[in-house]
Design a protein around this motif. Structure first.
Motif, PDB file in Angstrom:
ATOM      1  N   GLN A 233      26.119  10.786  55.697  1.00 52.76           N
ATOM      2  CA  GLN A 233      27.079  11.264  56.699  1.00 52.76           C
ATOM      3  C   GLN A 233      28.526  11.064  56.275  1.00 52.76           C
ATOM      4  N   ASP A 234      28.783  10.063  55.465  1.00 55.49           N
ATOM      5  CA  ASP A 234      30.160   9.712  55.124  1.00 55.49           C
ATOM      6  C   ASP A 234      30.589  10.283  53.768  1.00 55.49           C
ATOM      7  N   VAL A 235      29.900  11.325  53.286  1.00 56.47           N
ATOM      8  CA  VAL A 235      30.199  11.934  51.988  1.00 56.47           C
ATOM      9  C   VAL A 235      30.303  13.441  52.172  1.00 56.47           C
ATOM     10  N   ASP A 236      31.284  14.054  51.477  1.00 56.15           N
ATOM     11  CA  ASP A 236      31.458  15.504  51.525  1.00 56.15           C
ATOM     12  C   ASP A 236      30.986  16.202  50.248  1.00 56.15           C
ATOM     13  N   ARG A 237      30.954  15.467  49.135  1.00 54.16           N
ATOM     14  CA  ARG A 237      30.590  16.081  47.849  1.00 54.16           C
ATOM     15  C   ARG A 237      30.037  15.006  46.919  1.00 54.16           C
ATOM     16  N   GLU A 238      29.037  15.411  46.121  1.00 60.12           N
ATOM     17  CA  GLU A 238      28.431  14.487  45.164  1.00 60.12           C
ATOM     18  C   GLU A 238      28.676  14.941  43.729  1.00 60.12           C
ATOM     19  N   MET A 239      28.890  13.976  42.838  1.00 56.15           N
ATOM     20  CA  MET A 239      29.025  14.208  41.410  1.00 56.15           C
ATOM     21  C   MET A 239      28.093  13.249  40.679  1.00 56.15           C
ATOM     22  N   ALA A 240      27.739  13.589  39.451  1.00 56.15           N
ATOM     23  CA  ALA A 240      26.857  12.720  38.677  1.00 56.15           C
ATOM     24  C   ALA A 240      27.209  12.793  37.204  1.00 56.15           C
ATOM     25  N   LEU A 241      27.166  11.646  36.532  1.00 52.86           N
ATOM     26  CA  LEU A 241      27.481  11.558  35.112  1.00 52.86           C
ATOM     27  C   LEU A 241      26.447  10.683  34.413  1.00 52.86           C
ATOM     28  N   LEU A 301      32.968  19.996  37.586  1.00 55.72           N
ATOM     29  CA  LEU A 301      33.330  18.787  38.329  1.00 55.72           C
ATOM     30  C   LEU A 301      34.574  19.084  39.163  1.00 55.72           C
ATOM     31  N   GLU A 302      34.377  19.807  40.261  1.00 57.32           N
ATOM     32  CA  GLU A 302      35.489  20.303  41.072  1.00 57.32           C
ATOM     33  C   GLU A 302      35.420  19.746  42.487  1.00 57.32           C
ATOM     34  N   MET A 303      36.593  19.481  43.062  1.00 56.55           N
ATOM     35  CA  MET A 303      36.682  18.926  44.417  1.00 56.55           C
ATOM     36  C   MET A 303      38.056  19.269  44.988  1.00 56.55           C
ATOM     37  N   ARG A 304      38.269  18.922  46.259  1.00 53.98           N
ATOM     38  CA  ARG A 304      39.553  19.175  46.905  1.00 53.98           C
ATOM     39  C   ARG A 304      40.130  17.863  47.442  1.00 53.98           C
ATOM     40  N   VAL A 309      34.205  11.943  48.042  1.00 53.57           N
ATOM     41  CA  VAL A 309      33.379  12.278  46.880  1.00 53.57           C
ATOM     42  C   VAL A 309      32.632  11.036  46.405  1.00 53.57           C
ATOM     43  N   ARG A 310      31.330  11.168  46.290  1.00 56.26           N
ATOM     44  CA  ARG A 310      30.513  10.069  45.767  1.00 56.26           C
ATOM     45  C   ARG A 310      30.045  10.411  44.357  1.00 56.26           C
ATOM     46  N   TRP A 311      30.289   9.490  43.425  1.00 55.29           N
ATOM     47  CA  TRP A 311      29.886   9.638  42.035  1.00 55.29           C
ATOM     48  C   TRP A 311      28.665   8.763  41.771  1.00 55.29           C
ATOM     49  N   TYR A 312      27.620   9.354  41.202  1.00 57.80           N
ATOM     50  CA  TYR A 312      26.463   8.617  40.710  1.00 57.80           C
ATOM     51  C   TYR A 312      26.591   8.579  39.183  1.00 57.80           C
ATOM     52  N   VAL A 313      26.592   7.382  38.622  1.00 53.51           N
ATOM     53  CA  VAL A 313      26.912   7.217  37.202  1.00 53.51           C
ATOM     54  C   VAL A 313      25.809   6.414  36.520  1.00 53.51           C
ATOM     55  N   VAL A 390      37.603  27.129  46.949  1.00 54.80           N
ATOM     56  CA  VAL A 390      36.356  26.410  47.200  1.00 54.80           C
ATOM     57  C   VAL A 390      35.809  25.912  45.862  1.00 54.80           C
ATOM     58  N   PRO A 391      35.475  24.632  45.751  1.00 56.58           N
ATOM     59  CA  PRO A 391      34.960  24.106  44.487  1.00 56.58           C
ATOM     60  C   PRO A 391      33.672  24.797  44.064  1.00 56.58           C
ATOM     61  N   ALA A 392      33.437  24.824  42.763  1.00 56.09           N
ATOM     62  CA  ALA A 392      32.225  25.447  42.227  1.00 56.09           C
ATOM     63  C   ALA A 392      31.002  24.627  42.604  1.00 56.09           C
ATOM     64  N   GLY A 393      29.887  25.319  42.793  1.00 53.19           N
ATOM     65  CA  GLY A 393      28.614  24.646  43.014  1.00 53.19           C
ATOM     66  C   GLY A 393      28.430  24.129  44.428  1.00 53.19           C
ATOM     67  N   GLU A 394      27.187  23.796  44.736  1.00 60.39           N
ATOM     68  CA  GLU A 394      26.867  23.229  46.040  1.00 60.39           C
ATOM     69  C   GLU A 394      27.401  21.802  46.131  1.00 60.39           C
ATOM     70  N   PRO A 395      27.844  21.383  47.315  1.00 61.01           N
ATOM     71  CA  PRO A 395      28.428  20.039  47.423  1.00 61.01           C
ATOM     72  C   PRO A 395      27.413  18.911  47.234  1.00 61.01           C
ATOM     73  N   PHE A 396      26.125  19.166  47.579  1.00 60.93           N
ATOM     74  CA  PHE A 396      25.123  18.111  47.490  1.00 60.93           C
ATOM     75  C   PHE A 396      23.978  18.530  46.568  1.00 60.93           C
TER      76      PHE A 396
END
Length: 538
Positions: A233-241, A301-304, A309-313, A390-396
């Protein structure tokens, strides 16, 4: 199924990959626990079928791919001259987990660009079950071994003695269904962020399979802090590296098999490479990558500004895979609550960090280990203004809405009865090197349908529909794993079917089915409709 495996084996041989290594055949722990033709004996959790209402279902195939570490062919970040050994050494045969839409394993799901070589993300809330069927399209046994979640022996996905589980080693052409429970211990604890990442990878000949590319991750979200779809609930977009050094030297295998090679009854002795040459080859064969890309070639890796934004690393690999992930232009809060811009990683680490971007621009992200950065372990991420594009790709990651085999690129139509024409363009997942002159395309809207055998140009026309393949080369081959199709509809019958579909769907999305060589791909076109015009909604 055997035909697909045979084609895969021939393809691997053409790329210099043996269809089954001698050591694998001789090692008892690598003997398949499931063979081609065996019924799928999985799908149970400690002997019980999980509650369907709590199941998150996935279909993965382990497949070969000719992977390009540097698809842009240049370094867009540093504008540097690439090392000479990369002039012809940016492609390699890798193995990947590819997601499919259903148990038929014919309709691929589009991979997420920013994940690179990583397999599909599987996700759920605490209390859910992840049920995933693995099909092995590789020449040696593989598996799915998860970290962190709860499983019985059959769904451990790791091959060792004593007491191998049924899913320990899925043989070539075989299937097995794993069941993993997202229990409370696998999810975020009260003092942790609302979602938690866990790696998965093959664990039959684990080190070489991870180096080959067989890895991905699972997201477990606290059910008390999640949306119904499983996103936090507290995240708008996810990234992973994933920070990993891939060894493309082949030096270990060449030495292993040189010592055991035989000709008839006489052993063939091949002198090993001198130590200095071996070290040189190892260094030249190393690809220091983020998500399997080097020298700034990871995109998406796009955002506003203002997004949470939550990063999984993650890190995987060997003793050289000690990494320090550094973000320019932002600070992050790690899962202990500490503010930082560098995250320390060791092989097998799974970390989570939150960012509130407030600094528009394109910013570097890289490993701060000097040699790794010098060898291309860097890229960029983009922060647009809050009212920016709008950032590329689905947010989740890992949602059912993302598991589509058709991607719409354009749609435009004139609905006037005297001048009706409706034109659409889309991508449909397929297998590489598809020949258009052996391809049959079909389309259905409501009760109206048409299909055509294409010519060598990739064109065909029948029943008021003109079919055209856009991305075939001059030999009539589609070289990528998606075929780009243009469809042009004319005539009163198609106009009526389109309007009826719009009425049924209240103008939100029109259901349509595309068939590719007899395989149906159901999809929906997001349309905006007026009295005399139809166009794709953005």
């Amino acid at each position: 199924m055997f035909g697909r495996f045979l084609i895969t084996s021939i393809w691997l041989l053409s790329l210099g990959v043996a269809p089954c290594c001698p050591w694998c055949q001789a090692n008892p722990a690598m003997k398949p626990t499931v063979n081609q033709g065996d019924p799928d004996s999985g799908g149970k959790y400690f002997g019980q079928t999980p509650d369907p209402a709590k199941v998150r279902r996935y279909y993965l195939a382990a497949e070969p791919v000719l992977w390009n570490y540097l698809p842009a062919g240049e370094d867009p970040v540093m504008k540097s001259t690439l090392p000479p050994h990369l002039a012809t050494g940016v492609q390699a045969v890798k193995f990947r987990y590819q997601q499919y839409t259903d148990e038929g394993f014919q309709k691929k799901v589009f991979p997420t660009e920013r994940l690179g070589i990583l397999g599909p993300v599987m996700r759920g809330r605490t209390g859910d079950f992840i049920v995933v069927t693995l099909l092995n399209r590789l020449p040696d046994p593989v598996s799915l071994h998860p970290h962190g979640v709860r499983y019985d022996k059959d769904s451990e996905g790791s091959s060792y003695f004593p007491g191998r589980g049924k899913g320990a080693a899925v043989g070539p052409g075989a299937k097995f269904t794993y069941v993993w429970h997202l229990d409370e211990a696998s999810g975020p604890q009260p003092d942790e962020p609302s979602s938690k990442p866990w790696l998965y990878h093959s664990h039959v000949n684990g080190d070489s399979e991870i180096n080959a590319g067989l890895s991905g991750f699972i997201i477990v979200t606290d059910s008390a802090r999640s949306r119904p779809d499983g996103t936090p609930q507290d995240v708008d977009r996810e990234m992973a590296l994933l920070f990993q050094n891939y060894d493309e030297s082949g030096i270990n295998e060449s030495e292993e098999y040189a010592k055991s090679a035989r000709s008839g009854d006489n052993a063939v002795v091949i002198a090993p490479l001198p130590w200095e040459k071996r070290q040189e080859n190892l260094e030249l064969g190393m690809r220091h990558a983020i998500n399997g890309r080097i020298f700034g070639n990871l995109r998406g890796l796009e955002m506003r500004v203002g997004e949470r934004v939550r990063w999984y690393v993650f890190a995987l690999g060997n003793e050289a895979d000690v990494h320090t992930a550094h973000w320019h232009g932002a600070r992050l809060r790690d899962d202990t609550g500490r503010m930082m811009d560098v995250l320390n990683l060791m092989p097998g680490n799974m970390e989570c960090a939150d960012m509130l971007p407030d600094n528009p621009g394109e910013w570097m992200i890289h490993c701060h280990v000097g040699e790794h950065m010098m060898e291309g372990m860097y890229g960029t991420y983009q922060i647009a203004p809050g009212d920016g594009p709008v950032p590329a790709g689905e947010p989740f990651f890992g949602l059912n809405a993302n598991t589509q085999s058709v991607r719409w690129l354009a749609a435009d139509g004139v609905l006037d009865p005297a001048a009706f024409q409706f034109k659409v363009r889309c991508l449909v997942t397929a297998y590489e090197n598809l020949s258009v002159w052996t391809t049959k395309l079909g389309v259905t809207i409501g009760k109206t349908t048409a299909s055509a055998q294409l010519d060598q140009r990739g064109a065909g026309e029948t029943g008021g529909v003109a079919f055209r393949v856009i991305n075939a080369d001059n030999l009539g081959l589609v070289r990528s794993d998606a075929i780009e199709i243009e469809l042009t509809f004319t005539g009163p019958e198609w106009r009526t079917s389109l309007q009826e579909a719009v009425v049924r769907e209240e103008g939100s999305a029109v259901p349509l089915e595309i068939s590719l060589n007899g395989i149906p791909h159901p999809t929906r076109i997001p349309l905006a409709i007026t009295a005399d015009k139809a166009e794709m909604r953005k």
